[in-house]
Design a protein around this motif. Structure first.
Motif, mmCIF file in Angstrom:
data_model
loop_
_atom_site.group_PDB
_atom_site.id
_atom_site.type_symbol
_atom_site.label_atom_id
_atom_site.label_comp_id
_atom_site.label_asym_id
_atom_site.label_seq_id
_atom_site.Cartn_x
_atom_site.Cartn_y
_atom_site.Cartn_z
ATOM 1 N N GLU A 10 34.348 -60.420 -54.154
ATOM 2 C CA GLU A 10 35.517 -60.960 -54.853
ATOM 3 C C GLU A 10 35.659 -60.299 -56.216
ATOM 4 O O GLU A 10 34.701 -59.792 -56.774
ATOM 5 C CB GLU A 10 35.428 -62.471 -54.994
ATOM 6 C CG GLU A 10 34.313 -62.965 -55.900
ATOM 7 C CD GLU A 10 34.249 -64.478 -55.986
ATOM 8 O OE1 GLU A 10 35.294 -65.122 -55.905
ATOM 9 O OE2 GLU A 10 33.130 -64.993 -56.123
ATOM 10 N N THR A 38 48.427 -54.526 -54.787
ATOM 11 C CA THR A 38 48.178 -53.250 -54.129
ATOM 12 C C THR A 38 48.580 -52.104 -55.049
ATOM 13 O O THR A 38 49.314 -52.296 -56.025
ATOM 14 C CB THR A 38 48.972 -53.099 -52.811
ATOM 15 O OG1 THR A 38 50.371 -53.031 -53.089
ATOM 16 C CG2 THR A 38 48.680 -54.236 -51.844
ATOM 17 N N ASN A 64 38.257 -49.769 -49.973
ATOM 18 C CA ASN A 64 39.326 -49.596 -48.995
ATOM 19 C C ASN A 64 38.871 -48.817 -47.763
ATOM 20 O O ASN A 64 39.695 -48.299 -47.010
ATOM 21 C CB ASN A 64 40.531 -48.924 -49.657
ATOM 22 C CG ASN A 64 41.290 -49.920 -50.506
ATOM 23 O OD1 ASN A 64 42.179 -50.583 -50.023
ATOM 24 N ND2 ASN A 64 40.907 -50.046 -51.773
ATOM 25 N N TRP A 76 44.261 -51.911 -51.160
ATOM 26 C CA TRP A 76 44.190 -53.371 -51.291
ATOM 27 C C TRP A 76 43.147 -53.654 -52.355
ATOM 28 O O TRP A 76 42.012 -53.202 -52.260
ATOM 29 C CB TRP A 76 43.842 -53.996 -49.955
ATOM 30 C CG TRP A 76 44.887 -53.652 -48.954
ATOM 31 C CD1 TRP A 76 44.904 -52.578 -48.116
ATOM 32 C CD2 TRP A 76 46.120 -54.320 -48.754
ATOM 33 N NE1 TRP A 76 46.069 -52.556 -47.394
ATOM 34 C CE2 TRP A 76 46.837 -53.617 -47.761
ATOM 35 C CE3 TRP A 76 46.700 -55.466 -49.316
ATOM 36 C CZ2 TRP A 76 48.092 -54.016 -47.317
ATOM 37 C CZ3 TRP A 76 47.943 -55.853 -48.859
ATOM 38 C CH2 TRP A 76 48.621 -55.138 -47.878
ATOM 39 N N PRO A 79 40.361 -58.616 -52.825
ATOM 40 C CA PRO A 79 39.779 -59.173 -51.609
ATOM 41 C C PRO A 79 39.678 -60.694 -51.666
ATOM 42 O O PRO A 79 39.442 -61.277 -52.711
ATOM 43 C CB PRO A 79 38.396 -58.535 -51.547
ATOM 44 C CG PRO A 79 38.094 -58.137 -52.944
ATOM 45 C CD PRO A 79 39.405 -57.835 -53.592
ATOM 46 N N ASP A 80 39.883 -61.314 -50.509
ATOM 47 C CA ASP A 80 39.705 -62.757 -50.361
ATOM 48 C C ASP A 80 38.209 -63.001 -50.176
ATOM 49 O O ASP A 80 37.617 -62.521 -49.206
ATOM 50 C CB ASP A 80 40.480 -63.245 -49.141
ATOM 51 C CG ASP A 80 40.297 -64.718 -48.869
ATOM 52 O OD1 ASP A 80 39.437 -65.371 -49.516
ATOM 53 O OD2 ASP A 80 40.998 -65.236 -47.990
ATOM 54 N N THR A 83 36.856 -63.988 -46.733
ATOM 55 C CA THR A 83 36.911 -63.046 -45.613
ATOM 56 C C THR A 83 35.742 -62.081 -45.721
ATOM 57 O O THR A 83 35.482 -61.544 -46.795
ATOM 58 C CB THR A 83 38.237 -62.250 -45.650
ATOM 59 O OG1 THR A 83 39.322 -63.174 -45.535
ATOM 60 C CG2 THR A 83 38.320 -61.252 -44.510
ATOM 61 N N TRP A 85 33.559 -58.758 -45.738
ATOM 62 C CA TRP A 85 33.860 -57.387 -46.121
ATOM 63 C C TRP A 85 32.777 -56.507 -45.542
ATOM 64 O O TRP A 85 31.592 -56.790 -45.689
ATOM 65 C CB TRP A 85 33.897 -57.265 -47.638
ATOM 66 C CG TRP A 85 34.208 -55.899 -48.117
ATOM 67 C CD1 TRP A 85 35.443 -55.315 -48.178
ATOM 68 C CD2 TRP A 85 33.284 -54.925 -48.591
ATOM 69 N NE1 TRP A 85 35.338 -54.037 -48.665
ATOM 70 C CE2 TRP A 85 34.021 -53.763 -48.919
ATOM 71 C CE3 TRP A 85 31.910 -54.903 -48.756
ATOM 72 C CZ2 TRP A 85 33.431 -52.618 -49.418
ATOM 73 C CZ3 TRP A 85 31.316 -53.758 -49.253
ATOM 74 C CH2 TRP A 85 32.087 -52.637 -49.581
ATOM 75 N N ASP A 153 46.132 -59.435 -42.290
ATOM 76 C CA ASP A 153 45.679 -59.233 -43.678
ATOM 77 C C ASP A 153 44.164 -59.367 -43.794
ATOM 78 O O ASP A 153 43.528 -58.569 -44.484
ATOM 79 C CB ASP A 153 46.368 -60.206 -44.622
ATOM 80 C CG ASP A 153 47.812 -59.830 -44.918
ATOM 81 O OD1 ASP A 153 48.145 -58.633 -44.766
ATOM 82 O OD2 ASP A 153 48.599 -60.711 -45.281
ATOM 83 N N ARG A 156 42.622 -56.373 -42.133
ATOM 84 C CA ARG A 156 42.793 -55.212 -43.009
ATOM 85 C C ARG A 156 41.709 -55.202 -44.091
ATOM 86 O O ARG A 156 41.159 -54.157 -44.407
ATOM 87 C CB ARG A 156 44.183 -55.240 -43.635
ATOM 88 C CG ARG A 156 44.490 -54.042 -44.511
ATOM 89 C CD ARG A 156 45.922 -54.037 -44.999
ATOM 90 N NE ARG A 156 46.824 -53.714 -43.908
ATOM 91 C CZ ARG A 156 47.731 -54.560 -43.417
ATOM 92 N NH1 ARG A 156 47.877 -55.767 -43.903
ATOM 93 N NH2 ARG A 156 48.515 -54.193 -42.419
ATOM 94 N N GLN A 157 41.393 -56.366 -44.655
ATOM 95 C CA GLN A 157 40.360 -56.416 -45.685
ATOM 96 C C GLN A 157 39.026 -55.950 -45.132
ATOM 97 O O GLN A 157 38.265 -55.290 -45.836
ATOM 98 C CB GLN A 157 40.222 -57.825 -46.236
ATOM 99 C CG GLN A 157 39.098 -57.946 -47.273
ATOM 100 C CD GLN A 157 39.034 -59.290 -47.928
ATOM 101 O OE1 GLN A 157 40.043 -59.825 -48.348
ATOM 102 N NE2 GLN A 157 37.851 -59.841 -48.023
#
Length: 160
Positions: A10, A38, A64, A76, A79-80, A83, A85, A153, A156-157
């Motif tokens: 994060e 972005t 990325n 991006w 980041p959430d 989610t 990574w 989304d 994608r992350q």
């Protein structure tokens, strides 16, 4: 940027756009609250100058899932933390002799598929190649759970 564990990341603070400059002339998009979301790489942009412009460290390319940035690539940047990574260079717990090249090729395939919006292809790359390269069952299950949702989304992350 901080890691909340070995597979979540994060931003520690919101990014700021300090303005276009030589070697960082790309387009910035903002979210509904006006925060940098972005960045689209412009021809001639340099990763370190983009990072300086956006107060965005560390390495934007690895965040990325690429080795180097290309013109028109959309980065991006936020980041959430909920989610997972996946590191482009290999899982965090890779043993000696790990097939890093095979892993990166699979990550590239997943990135290309997610950028095309092909969730089925990303799922196939994960199931047939990447999942077997990871050893943490919790992480494997969490990534599979995100893939099962089809949330582009979030996918994608993880891969793009």
């Amino acid at each position: 940027m901080s890691y909340t564990d070995n597979w979540h990341v994060e931003r520690e603070r919101p990014l700021r756009d300090l303005g276009s400059r030589d070697f960082a002339a790309g387009e910035v998009t903002l979210d509904d609250e006006g925060n940098v979301e972005t960045y689209t790489v412009a021809p001639g942009d340099v990763e370190s100058v983009i990072a300086e412009r956006l107060c965005a460290y560390p390495n934007l390319a690895s965040l990325n899932h690429v080795r180097q940035l290309e013109p028109n690539q959309v980065l991006w940047l936020t980041p959430d933390p909920e989610t997972p990574w996946l590191d482009y260079f290999g899982p965090f717990d890779t043993p000696a002799g790990f097939d890093q090249i095979g892993y990166q090729r699979a990550m590239d395939s997943a990135r290309i598929a997610v950028d095309a919006g092909d969730v089925a292809a990303v799922r196939a790359v994960w199931s047939n190649e990447l999942a077997g390269m990871h050893t943490n069952p919790e992480q494997i299950a969490e990534v599979q759970g995100v893939l099962d949702t089809g949330d582009l989304d979030a996918i994608r992350q993880m891969f793009s």
